[in-house]
Design a protein around this motif. Sequence first.
Motif, PDB file in Angstrom:
ATOM      1  N   PRO A   6      69.838  -3.225  52.108  1.00 45.03           N
ATOM      2  CA  PRO A   6      70.611  -3.399  53.336  1.00 45.03           C
ATOM      3  C   PRO A   6      71.468  -2.177  53.636  1.00 45.03           C
ATOM      4  O   PRO A   6      72.007  -1.550  52.741  1.00 45.03           O
ATOM      5  N   THR A   7      71.528  -1.824  54.872  1.00 49.78           N
ATOM      6  CA  THR A   7      72.350  -0.703  55.286  1.00 49.78           C
ATOM      7  C   THR A   7      73.775  -1.162  55.565  1.00 49.78           C
ATOM      8  O   THR A   7      74.721  -0.471  55.298  1.00 49.78           O
ATOM      9  N   LEU A   8      73.865  -2.382  56.102  1.00 49.22           N
ATOM     10  CA  LEU A   8      75.183  -2.885  56.480  1.00 49.22           C
ATOM     11  C   LEU A   8      75.446  -4.199  55.752  1.00 49.22           C
ATOM     12  O   LEU A   8      74.623  -5.110  55.784  1.00 49.22           O
ATOM     13  N   SER A   9      76.584  -4.276  55.062  1.00 51.13           N
ATOM     14  CA  SER A   9      76.976  -5.523  54.403  1.00 51.13           C
ATOM     15  C   SER A   9      78.238  -6.054  55.054  1.00 51.13           C
ATOM     16  O   SER A   9      79.205  -5.311  55.214  1.00 51.13           O
ATOM     17  N   LEU A  10      78.214  -7.330  55.412  1.00 50.88           N
ATOM     18  CA  LEU A  10      79.451  -7.989  55.807  1.00 50.88           C
ATOM     19  C   LEU A  10      79.972  -8.756  54.604  1.00 50.88           C
ATOM     20  O   LEU A  10      79.191  -9.371  53.879  1.00 50.88           O
TER      21      LEU A  10
END
Length: 318
Positions: A6-10
Amino acid sequence: MASPAPTLSLVVPVYNEAAGLDAFVARTRAVLDGLGLPWEIVFVDDGSRDVSVVTLLAARERDARLKVVELSRNFGKEVALAAGLDHADGEAVIPIDADLQHPPELIPELVAAWRAGSDMVIAVRRNARQEGWARRSASRLFDRLFRRVASVDLPVGAGDFRLLSAPVVRALRKLPERARFMKGLYAWVGFRYTTVPYAVEPRAGGTSGHDGGRLWRLALDGITAFSAVPLKAASVIGFLIALVALLYGAYLVVKTLVLGIDVPGYASTITLVLFLGGLQLIGLGVLGEYVARIYDEVKGRPLYVVRARHGVDGSDAP
Ligand code: UDP
Ligand code: MG
């Protein structure tokens, strides 16, 4: 087949948020899918007493990009965030509240600023917080005080809603302290940041986990479970005594000037005794504050305990 990293983690701390979680997932997923990059959401269940975990795991059944870390009990939001950062794999990590007070629609702006070269993109509140007058002024007072005594760069209106690039996350993971005041830690690690304004929204559902009653109960729990807190009472008592002594001293001076002396030296003696006694208690109290924290750190307990992991490995977790 393994999905791409994943490039973006929330990172979403969750404490008794069952009522609003589905709405949160729906609204956030729509925004993330529009970004056109791989993403994950790491929910950290902070020992919820409602059906938050069930709701999260059901949502995960439908979408494996939703990941869940269950803590063994309620550790508080700051620690839940730390746990989330330890379990997030993204090149950028965005901590965000589960109650939709942080509008997910802002995420594309945060990502754009990150792409433009910022290490950290801080979302700052544009409007007044939704929490009522007392809490608003208390938090403003605290922010001002903190900025003064801590000499770190704390943008006005900054909170936990922000984008952290991988180097920032790595730096934060290395901070071992138990007294985790995240806003201060973000500032301490430094890096170049930009800010993006946003309007705080009202809570989507459920109730705030940070009401006064809860803080009060937490304080009582602290006194009974860890005996360091009585030390701190000394500072409060010291302040009160010093204040009373000052007022009493002023009264005695006026009285002596108007009515004359009853016992020579009495006024000045009693004032000094009370005032110095008060000052000493203040000093002891401050000492107590620090000793208590040293005691807490020196025990070296882990920051949090994980009950179960769903979809994340714990290899970066302590
Ligand atoms: N939260 C948490 N642990 C707690 C209290 C709160 O993980 O002990 C989470 C909560 O679920 C929410 C975020 O932290 O996602 C912010 O909490 P809340 O809305 O209660 O605080 P407020 O917005 O009133 O500061
Ligand atoms: Mg909230």
